[in-house]
Design a protein around this motif. Sequence first.
Motif, PDB file in Angstrom:
ATOM      1  N   ARG A 183       0.834  -1.209   0.000  1.00 30.29           N
ATOM      2  CA  ARG A 183       0.000   0.000   0.000  1.00 30.29           C
ATOM      3  C   ARG A 183       0.864   1.253   0.000  1.00 30.29           C
ATOM      4  NH1 ARG A 183      -3.034  -1.458   3.837  1.00 30.29           N
ATOM      5  NH2 ARG A 183      -2.056  -0.385   5.594  1.00 30.29           N
ATOM      6  N   ASP A 184       1.911   1.242   0.807  1.00 27.56           N
ATOM      7  CA  ASP A 184       2.830   2.379   0.892  1.00 27.56           C
ATOM      8  C   ASP A 184       3.466   2.668  -0.462  1.00 27.56           C
ATOM      9  OD1 ASP A 184       4.574   4.128   2.909  1.00 27.56           O
ATOM     10  OD2 ASP A 184       5.950   3.186   1.484  1.00 27.56           O
ATOM     11  N   VAL A 185       3.926   1.607  -1.111  1.00 27.43           N
ATOM     12  CA  VAL A 185       4.578   1.767  -2.418  1.00 27.43           C
ATOM     13  C   VAL A 185       3.588   2.280  -3.458  1.00 27.43           C
ATOM     14  CG1 VAL A 185       5.680   0.523  -4.320  1.00 27.43           C
ATOM     15  CG2 VAL A 185       6.366   0.046  -1.960  1.00 27.43           C
ATOM     16  N   LEU A 186       2.378   1.727  -3.474  1.00 29.18           N
ATOM     17  CA  LEU A 186       1.405   2.138  -4.479  1.00 29.18           C
ATOM     18  C   LEU A 186       0.891   3.551  -4.249  1.00 29.18           C
ATOM     19  CD1 LEU A 186      -0.643  -1.093  -5.224  1.00 29.18           C
ATOM     20  CD2 LEU A 186       1.127  -0.007  -6.603  1.00 29.18           C
ATOM     21  N   GLN A 187       0.844   3.986  -3.004  1.00 25.02           N
ATOM     22  CA  GLN A 187       0.491   5.384  -2.750  1.00 25.02           C
ATOM     23  C   GLN A 187       1.510   6.318  -3.399  1.00 25.02           C
ATOM     24  OE1 GLN A 187       0.274   5.502   1.500  1.00 25.02           O
ATOM     25  NE2 GLN A 187      -1.811   4.703   1.600  1.00 25.02           N
ATOM     26  N   ALA A 188       2.790   5.988  -3.222  1.00 27.73           N
ATOM     27  CA  ALA A 188       3.839   6.819  -3.835  1.00 27.73           C
ATOM     28  C   ALA A 188       3.775   6.743  -5.356  1.00 27.73           C
ATOM     29  CB  ALA A 188       5.215   6.361  -3.337  1.00 27.73           C
TER      30      ALA A 188
END
Length: 258
Positions: A183-188
């Motif tokens: 989720r963190d990566v896809l937000q960025a």
Amino acid sequence: MTATIEQTPRPRSAASAVRLHGVGKIFGTGAAAVTALHEIDLDVRPGEFVCLLGASGCGKSTLLNLIAGLDEPTTGSVTRTAARPSFMFQEAALLPWLTAARNVELPLRLGGLSRAARHRRAGELLELVRLGGMHARRPHELSGGMRQRVSLARALAATGTGPDGPGLLLMDEPFAALDAITRDVLQAELLRIQAATGITIVFVTHDVREAVRLADRVVLLSSRPGTVVREWAVDDDRERLHGEITARLRQVITSHAA
């Protein structure tokens, strides 16, 4: 793990990509009627990233459906000047018998593009979401995060983003089912893609931290019937803003429970 990205502020037009005025939505009639939304006023500028935040059942998804034109308001008006909208949901909803590239090509095919144009555009969008080497993979061969990237590429194809200009992307908790790191990566990645395309995004979430990280503006809805309680422009002091929005959200939930 925290992915970071540099963003260059984009000038925005004073015109609205989406404008809602006095919007209300009632489901059913008589004693069984349920008022989902009441007197919603909201302007979303072209290229803006707006997060709709609120407790479960406050009408966030209903509001997205009205913006998309999938349903009509009971009262008020919805005006959309942005290019045609597309949806991205919590589930990737890819067609399992099609490759990643063919899934991305589907809205382009429905839009009447030639095979060569579809193939070229799908390749560009898969490169944009960092899946350039995965065009021949089918959904079961991809991780959950990769499937959401394909879903994002397909949504971008459906908006008409590209030579026709930025479109409107409506996102209904698209990362909620993913693990924290993905989720963190896809937000960025979403921030990077928005910066690259200039697309207008309306993003539904119940996660304050996600809203503050992603949005230019956070819009808090009350519990049912949903109406705009307050809006915040996101600044550099995200921790302060996170605390302020969380406290206000708790007030909204508590007042409804009482």
